[in-house]
Design a protein around this motif. Structure first.
Motif: not given
Length: 69
Positions: A19-37
């Motif tokens: 998910l590194t092309d900046g278009k298909s999605g991204y990963v967000e770090a939270t205190a509980d884990g990770f969110r993938v969009f």
């Protein structure tokens, strides 16, 4: 775990999911884990955990949200 560690792990997860092309999605770090969009339904089985922390998946998000890091 520090914030910089979580950010590094989020970037590593994004690399792993390609998910590194900046278009298909991204990963967000939270205190509980990770969110993938991601813009589309994820092909195959989504990861349930990364580095021992849970991964929360958000599929079919709008292109603005997927590209908005």
């Amino acid at each position: 775990m520090t914030d910089s560690y979580m950010q590094e792990q989020a970037e590593a997860l994004a690399q792993h999911l390609r998910l590194t092309d900046g278009k298909s999605g991204y990963v967000e770090a939270t205190a509980d884990g990770f969110r993938v969009f991601v813009r589309r339904k994820w092909p195959g089985k989504p990861l349930a955990a990364w580095d021992g922390l849970p991964v929360e998946w958000h599929e079919n998000v709008g292109s603005n949200k997927a590209a908005n890091r």
